[in-house]
Design an enzyme around this catalytic site. Sequence first.
Site, PDB file in Angstrom:
ATOM      1  N   ARG A 122       0.848  -1.198   0.000  1.00  0.00           N
ATOM      2  CA  ARG A 122       0.000   0.000   0.000  1.00  0.00           C
ATOM      3  C   ARG A 122       0.883   1.247   0.000  1.00  0.00           C
ATOM      4  O   ARG A 122       1.064   1.911   1.019  1.00  0.00           O
ATOM      5  CB  ARG A 122      -0.963  -0.041   1.181  1.00  0.00           C
ATOM      6  CG  ARG A 122      -2.064  -1.062   0.924  1.00  0.00           C
ATOM      7  CD  ARG A 122      -3.163  -1.048   1.947  1.00  0.00           C
ATOM      8  NE  ARG A 122      -4.355  -1.700   1.398  1.00  0.00           N
ATOM      9  CZ  ARG A 122      -5.425  -1.990   2.116  1.00  0.00           C
ATOM     10  NH1 ARG A 122      -5.473  -1.689   3.388  1.00  0.00           N
ATOM     11  NH2 ARG A 122      -6.467  -2.578   1.551  1.00  0.00           N
ATOM     12  N   GLN A 127      -1.269   2.296  -5.795  1.00  0.00           N
ATOM     13  CA  GLN A 127      -2.693   2.464  -5.484  1.00  0.00           C
ATOM     14  C   GLN A 127      -3.594   1.959  -6.611  1.00  0.00           C
ATOM     15  O   GLN A 127      -4.636   1.352  -6.362  1.00  0.00           O
ATOM     16  CB  GLN A 127      -2.988   3.943  -5.211  1.00  0.00           C
ATOM     17  CG  GLN A 127      -2.551   4.401  -3.834  1.00  0.00           C
ATOM     18  CD  GLN A 127      -2.905   5.848  -3.569  1.00  0.00           C
ATOM     19  OE1 GLN A 127      -3.098   6.615  -4.502  1.00  0.00           O
ATOM     20  NE2 GLN A 127      -2.982   6.222  -2.310  1.00  0.00           N
ATOM     21  N   ASP A 130      -4.211  -1.862  -6.453  1.00  0.00           N
ATOM     22  CA  ASP A 130      -4.685  -2.396  -5.175  1.00  0.00           C
ATOM     23  C   ASP A 130      -6.015  -3.139  -5.337  1.00  0.00           C
ATOM     24  O   ASP A 130      -7.099  -2.553  -5.224  1.00  0.00           O
ATOM     25  CB  ASP A 130      -4.823  -1.241  -4.182  1.00  0.00           C
ATOM     26  CG  ASP A 130      -5.149  -1.692  -2.767  1.00  0.00           C
ATOM     27  OD1 ASP A 130      -5.394  -2.895  -2.571  1.00  0.00           O
ATOM     28  OD2 ASP A 130      -5.168  -0.833  -1.866  1.00  0.00           O
ATOM     29  N   SER A 133      -8.489  -3.136  -2.273  1.00  0.00           N
ATOM     30  CA  SER A 133      -9.327  -1.949  -2.119  1.00  0.00           C
ATOM     31  C   SER A 133     -10.435  -1.894  -3.165  1.00  0.00           C
ATOM     32  O   SER A 133     -11.592  -1.603  -2.847  1.00  0.00           O
ATOM     33  CB  SER A 133      -8.471  -0.679  -2.208  1.00  0.00           C
ATOM     34  OG  SER A 133      -7.630  -0.577  -1.075  1.00  0.00           O
ATOM     35  N   TYR A 230      -3.189  -1.756   8.724  1.00  0.00           N
ATOM     36  CA  TYR A 230      -4.114  -2.821   9.080  1.00  0.00           C
ATOM     37  C   TYR A 230      -4.357  -2.825  10.589  1.00  0.00           C
ATOM     38  O   TYR A 230      -3.569  -2.294  11.376  1.00  0.00           O
ATOM     39  CB  TYR A 230      -3.571  -4.189   8.660  1.00  0.00           C
ATOM     40  CG  TYR A 230      -3.445  -4.370   7.164  1.00  0.00           C
ATOM     41  CD1 TYR A 230      -4.560  -4.616   6.377  1.00  0.00           C
ATOM     42  CD2 TYR A 230      -2.205  -4.279   6.541  1.00  0.00           C
ATOM     43  CE1 TYR A 230      -4.454  -4.780   5.013  1.00  0.00           C
ATOM     44  CE2 TYR A 230      -2.084  -4.446   5.163  1.00  0.00           C
ATOM     45  CZ  TYR A 230      -3.208  -4.698   4.412  1.00  0.00           C
ATOM     46  OH  TYR A 230      -3.097  -4.857   3.061  1.00  0.00           O
TER      47      TYR A 230
END
Length: 390
Positions: A122, A127, A130, A133, A230
């Site tokens: 991350r 991004q 990902d 996500s 996390y």
Amino acid sequence: MRIAVPAETQGAETRVAVTPETVRKFIGLGADIVVEKGAGLASGITDADYEAAGASIAKNAKEALKGAAIVLKVRRPAEAELASLPAGALVIGTMDPYGNEAALEGLAKAKVAAFAMEFMPRITRAQVMDVLSSQANLAGYRAVIDGAAEYGRALPMMMTAAGTVPAARIFIMGVGVAGLQAIATARRLGAIVTATDVRPATKEQVESLGAKFLAVEDEEFKQAQTAGGYAKEMSKEYQAKQAELTAGHIAKQDIVITTALIPGRPAPKLISAAMVESMKPGSVIVDLAVERGGNCELAKPGEVAVTPNGVKIIGHLNVPGRLPATSSQLYAKNLFAFVETLIDKAEKKLAVNWDDELVKATALTRDGAVIHPNFAAKPAPATEGSVQNG
């Protein structure tokens, strides 16, 4: 440079690894795209759509995989697919390796370089790659829609000549990407929303979306986040305090959505059988962690269970796959963004930089061995009499 996209074979997977949009982009990088017949149908993409974008259609997986340099998947190849994978090919998808070490060894024996997209770091440059996500965002949205469909009542407050309908109360447990989207969706639909998470940073995010935050905010709570963003596993003492706080709250809720997962571990149990028994008849629980054991003690994978006191517990598997067209669109873009970094654009050929942080984070197998540090075999301890280098 041949890129193969075989049809998904595991479970009832509805997603596909490429869309006509990404097919055109891959062709622009010098690739030949071969898609197995019917691979995109569950996502609303026909073979004709792929052909119009410039892809070739193979009659079966074996034909599609022949001579492929890159194999794009949604899920890890099944054991039956391994024999058809070309040695040396890059196999890229969501690999779910934790608890599936035998399958990982199978990929190594097939002599492919397997990459787990869910291990993408991350960081800013990753991004767009990902997948956790992009797919969790859709799961959070769908969880609210599924919960509303089973609830049997309206979500927003309605003032009518026949009387006032009160707004539904929705509680979101776990405020990652899925939880935040669930909050936003529930608020848009007019519900009264509360949410909880063990990470302090989520309190401001929850409140910014117009929901109320609920948590035991002690010293342990203030340290409950990893460097990667996390949630940490909390102590038994904290879990007990949090459970006591949420138990009374859950009893008053109409819909509860749980999204709590810790990478590589079983899902934490957040809702006990006693908590379910305290809920009103007609209430709904949506457990997004059911594939990892579930956050609700009574959740059943792949089922909508109804308890004796009339509470519905939704345990749908592959929730992003319940929105196949949208989830495939986003997943395919994630894949393209990563694969693009593995190709020399000038030479129009594969050029994997094995020292790149993205590659090192996601590569599971290479040259017949499991290479990821989380799964590679540890060296055997030295025995008495062996020679050690100081």
